[in-house]
Each structure stands twice: as structure tokens, then as C-alpha cells.
Design a protein around this motif. Structure first.
Motif: not given
Length: 139
Positions: A47-49, A66-67, A112-114
Motif C-alpha cells: 500500500q506504500d513503501a 511512496f504513499d 496488501f498481499a505478499g
């Protein structure tokens, strides 16, 4: 060059929890499974990094946040002990909806998913300070 042979005896498939921190989830799993050294590959979405780049001249990390939602097109890393705790050294290639890629040391990101594949090594590896690069490297 430094090197050593390692044996692996355990492999894991891990699904990261939505809303958790990407790197912290990997480190928590390593702690739960008593993994002191490993190699991993992963993919998914965040969702962000918070991505770091190491400035070799200044010997300091530069952070870019990064939002926005990003795909984790590729993620690779290793686990070793740092200050007696599992540390997941994580690099990733992230992509925007436009296909533009962003890459670097993934310091933090909201999952979000990993999906992660982890191959644990039998021998513990510990990060040690390298005076030339001013980094903590596994030797």
C-alpha cells in the motif's frame, strides 16, 4: 572475496498479513522458526513503501517514501543475525500502474498481499561491520 558452503534443510512458503509491515513480517517469521540465516524470494503488492538507496560516496542511506499502491514485481533478500536478532536484508522492484519501476532496499512497506519463499540454512550467519563500505555485511 569471502565465502562459505551452507546446507539447507528447511523451506517455507509464507503468506504475509494484510496491513503488516513487509520486512517485519519476514523477521517475525524468522524469529518464530528460529531461523538465523536464509535466502528468500517474494512477490505481491504493498500500500506504500519506504525505499532506501545507499550513497556510496557519503556512506549513508537516502530514503524515498511512496504513499501509493505498488506491485511487488520482484523481491529478494537474505536473513542473518544483526545484534543477535534476525534481520531481513530486503531488496525489491516495485511498479506503478503505468508500469514505471522503482527499486532499492525495501526498508518498510504496508502489505496488501505478499507471498514469500524462504530457504533456511543450517549454519547461522551474522552481519559484521565492514570498514570499507561502512555497512553491516554477512561474511
Amino acid at each position: 572475496m569471502n565465502y562459505r558452503a551452507v546446507e539447507s534443510s528447511r523451506e517455507f512458503l509464507v503468506s504475509l498479513d494484510n496491513g503488516a509491515d513487509w520486512r517485519e513480517e519476514i523477521e517475525e517469521f524468522a524469529h518464530l522458526e528460529d531461523i538465523e540465516s536464509a535466502w528468500f524470494n517474494a512477490m505481491g503488492a504493498v500500500q506504500d513503501a519506504d525505499v532506501w538507496f545507499y550513497d556510496q560516496d557519503d556512506q549513508a542511506y537516502r530514503s524515498v517514501t511512496f504513499d501509493e499502491p505498488l506491485e511487488v514485481a520482484a523481491c529478494v533478500g537474505n536473513i542473518a543475525l544483526l545484534d543477535d536478532e534476525p534481520f531481513a536484508h530486503t531488496h525489491a522492484v516495485l511498479s506503478r500502474p503505468s508500469g514505471q519501476s522503482l527499486a532499492g532496499h525495501l526498508n518498510a512497506a504496508t502489505v496488501f498481499a505478499g507471498e514469500v519463499y524462504i530457504r533456511a540454512f543450517d549454519e547461522p550467519l551474522e552481519r559484521e561491520h565492514d570498514d570499507v563500505t561502512d555497512l553491516d555485511l554477512w561474511l
